[in-house]
Design a protein around this motif. Structure first.
Motif, PDB file in Angstrom:
ATOM      1  N   ARG A 121      -5.671  -3.274  10.564  1.00 21.19           N
ATOM      2  CA  ARG A 121      -4.500  -2.802  10.104  1.00 21.19           C
ATOM      3  C   ARG A 121      -3.230  -3.711  10.014  1.00 21.19           C
ATOM      4  NH1 ARG A 121      -3.176   3.188  11.578  1.00 21.19           N
ATOM      5  NH2 ARG A 121      -4.845   3.469   9.811  1.00 21.19           N
ATOM      6  N   ILE A 122      -2.769  -3.794   9.182  1.00 23.07           N
ATOM      7  CA  ILE A 122      -1.553  -4.770   9.173  1.00 23.07           C
ATOM      8  C   ILE A 122      -0.248  -4.058   8.815  1.00 23.07           C
ATOM      9  CG2 ILE A 122      -0.360  -7.074   8.249  1.00 23.07           C
ATOM     10  CD1 ILE A 122      -3.125  -7.374   9.263  1.00 23.07           C
ATOM     11  N   ARG A 174      -3.711  -8.535  -5.671  1.00 20.89           N
ATOM     12  CA  ARG A 174      -4.832  -7.611  -5.301  1.00 20.89           C
ATOM     13  C   ARG A 174      -4.114  -6.160  -5.060  1.00 20.89           C
ATOM     14  NH1 ARG A 174      -6.783 -11.599  -6.820  1.00 20.89           N
ATOM     15  NH2 ARG A 174      -8.626 -12.799  -6.067  1.00 20.89           N
ATOM     16  N   LYS A 175      -4.797  -5.078  -5.485  1.00 27.04           N
ATOM     17  CA  LYS A 175      -4.630  -3.700  -5.182  1.00 27.04           C
ATOM     18  C   LYS A 175      -5.164  -3.392  -3.627  1.00 27.04           C
ATOM     19  CE  LYS A 175      -4.190  -2.235  -9.994  1.00 27.04           C
ATOM     20  NZ  LYS A 175      -4.680  -1.416 -11.006  1.00 27.04           N
ATOM     21  N   TYR A 176      -4.002  -2.622  -3.270  1.00 28.39           N
ATOM     22  CA  TYR A 176      -4.473  -1.961  -1.793  1.00 28.39           C
ATOM     23  C   TYR A 176      -3.995  -0.519  -1.675  1.00 28.39           C
ATOM     24  CZ  TYR A 176      -6.912  -6.149   0.095  1.00 28.39           C
ATOM     25  OH  TYR A 176      -7.879  -6.985   0.482  1.00 28.39           O
ATOM     26  N   THR A 177      -4.190   0.149  -0.904  1.00 25.29           N
ATOM     27  CA  THR A 177      -3.697   1.492  -0.638  1.00 25.29           C
ATOM     28  C   THR A 177      -2.813   1.200   0.597  1.00 25.29           C
ATOM     29  OG1 THR A 177      -5.821   2.581  -0.964  1.00 25.29           O
ATOM     30  CG2 THR A 177      -4.400   3.910   0.129  1.00 25.29           C
ATOM     31  N   ASP A 191      -4.667  -1.048   5.456  1.00 24.53           N
ATOM     32  CA  ASP A 191      -5.752  -1.162   6.277  1.00 24.53           C
ATOM     33  C   ASP A 191      -6.592  -2.037   5.359  1.00 24.53           C
ATOM     34  OD1 ASP A 191      -4.828   0.424   8.009  1.00 24.53           O
ATOM     35  OD2 ASP A 191      -6.289   1.923   7.623  1.00 24.53           O
ATOM     36  N   PHE A 192      -7.182  -3.219   5.784  1.00 27.63           N
ATOM     37  CA  PHE A 192      -7.573  -4.377   5.105  1.00 27.63           C
ATOM     38  C   PHE A 192      -9.358  -4.212   5.682  1.00 27.63           C
ATOM     39  CE2 PHE A 192      -3.694  -5.925   4.620  1.00 27.63           C
ATOM     40  CZ  PHE A 192      -3.526  -6.424   3.552  1.00 27.63           C
ATOM     41  N   ALA A 238     -12.876   2.423  -0.026  1.00 28.28           N
ATOM     42  CA  ALA A 238     -12.077   3.634  -0.220  1.00 28.28           C
ATOM     43  C   ALA A 238     -11.677   4.525   0.776  1.00 28.28           C
ATOM     44  CB  ALA A 238     -12.518   4.643  -1.378  1.00 28.28           C
ATOM     45  N   LEU A 239     -12.029   3.967   2.120  1.00 28.29           N
ATOM     46  CA  LEU A 239     -11.546   4.868   3.064  1.00 28.29           C
ATOM     47  C   LEU A 239     -10.342   5.142   3.552  1.00 28.29           C
ATOM     48  CD1 LEU A 239     -12.588   6.355   5.816  1.00 28.29           C
ATOM     49  CD2 LEU A 239     -13.077   4.006   6.852  1.00 28.29           C
TER      50      LEU A 239
END
Length: 348
Positions: A121-122, A174-177, A191-192, A238-239
């Protein structure tokens, strides 16, 4: 309501407008046209296109600055595409001549937390983050500075489009949640997943330290729709989205989350309604894939339901077919998104 306009000189404005109308119709957008003026409601705002002699007059309206930018850039990019090989000049009034996009934020790393052997987690800090605090759109675009180069962020030109950045300094996107957002502290958690193979986001996260800078824009990407019964399906990629969706569900929501991870060590504690069941698939101990596990779950379509999935491309195709053909889930009651594709680098 915010507005902007542009007058574009064209050799054949009629053909460009006709191509625009056709393109909008292909995307199931209603276009009103009286022979001279075309207008349409786009997802981010309203567009009006008027033919005047050798010109095409463009006007856009939207509730927000970012919506205005979205519609203006959409029109500008397609006018340039449909006018090719002609290269008309587009200058919008209503915008500053150039500047940072309204949906863009520069963010600083303020925390790094190890969650599992494969998840880090960043925590990022920035200003004016309210637009990102929505459960309707879970994802953001992250801009990773080119290795060994100082950060260079996208800026808007007079035509409403992103200004050119030399390739050596171009940030990777890049796409992240957004896993969590705190408007009081002005921070977001991302979260990576830490891949074994090289990857832009994963490599950055492995080496991230406090003080590092990154760009963020958005939000975008739909979450799950409200329902009495909900099915959430995904692998590690997807978590973060599944965890966030679960936290936002109404207390009485029932359903199931089916999550595939490498091993027991990759499980995370999840907050969810009491009527929700969580099933973990451990890839290291079970040969059955995610799609096969989904095929044993019957969706109660007699109830208000919604099915959501995020996983590898081929897995998603199989899940979509099962939900449609075997369960009878209508397209408006499901959202299945490929988060990655086997054999391709991360994010491509």
């Amino acid at each position: 309501m915010k507005t902007a306009s542009a007058v574009v000189t064209l050799t054949n404005p009629v053909s460009v407008l006709e191509a625009l109308r056709t393109h909008l119709a292909e995307h199931e957008l209603v276009v009103e046209f009286d022979g001279q003026v075309a207008s349409a409601n786009l997802p981010s705002g309203h567009a009006t296109m008027r033919i005047e002699a050798s010109m095409l007059e463009l006007e856009v309206r939207a509730a927000s600055e970012s919506g205005l930018e979205d519609v203006a850039s959409f029109l500008a990019s397609h006018v340039l595409e449909f006018a090719h090989p002609e290269t008309p000049v587009i200058r919008w009034s209503g915008f500053q001549p150039s500047g940072t996009f309204a949906d863009f934020r520069e963010m600083k790393v303020v925390g790094v937390t190890e969650l599992t052997p494969h998840m880090r987690r960043i925590t990022l800090a920035g200003t004016d983050l309210r637009r990102f605090a929505t459960d309707e759109n879970l994802h953001v675009r992250l801009f990773f500075p080119a290795p060994g180069q100082p950060p260079v962020w996208p800026t808007r030109g007079e035509d409403g489009l992103e200004r050119h950045i030399e390739p050596a300094r171009q940030p990777a996107v890049r796409k992240y949640t957004i896993r969590r957002i705190d408007l009081v502290t002005g921070t977001v958690d991302i979260d990576f997943l830490l891949h074994r193979d090289p990857g832009t986001g994963s490599d950055w996260a492995k080496n991230a330290k406090e003080g590092d800078m990154i760009g963020m824009a958005g939000p975008g990407g739909r979450g799950a729709q409200p329902a009495d019964w909900l099915l959430l399906v995904g692998d590690e990629t997807a978590l973060p989205a599944i965890a966030r969706i679960l936290e936002g569900l109404a207390p009485g929501t029932e359903g199931m989350a089916l999550i595939e991870v490498e091993s027991e060590a990759d499980k995370l504690p999840l907050t969810h309604p009491r009527g929700f069941e969580i099933r973990w698939l451990h890839r290291a101990a079970c040969a059955e894939g995610l799609a096969a596990a989904v095929s044993r779950i019957r969706v109660p379509t007699h109830r208000k339901h919604f099915c959501w999935a995020g996983a590898e491309f081929e897995t998603i195709q199989t899940i979509r077919r099962y939900w449609k053909e075997e369960c009878g889930v209508a397209k408006w009651n499901q959202l299945a998104v490929p988060y990655w594709r086997r054999g391709r680098p991360e994010g491509e």
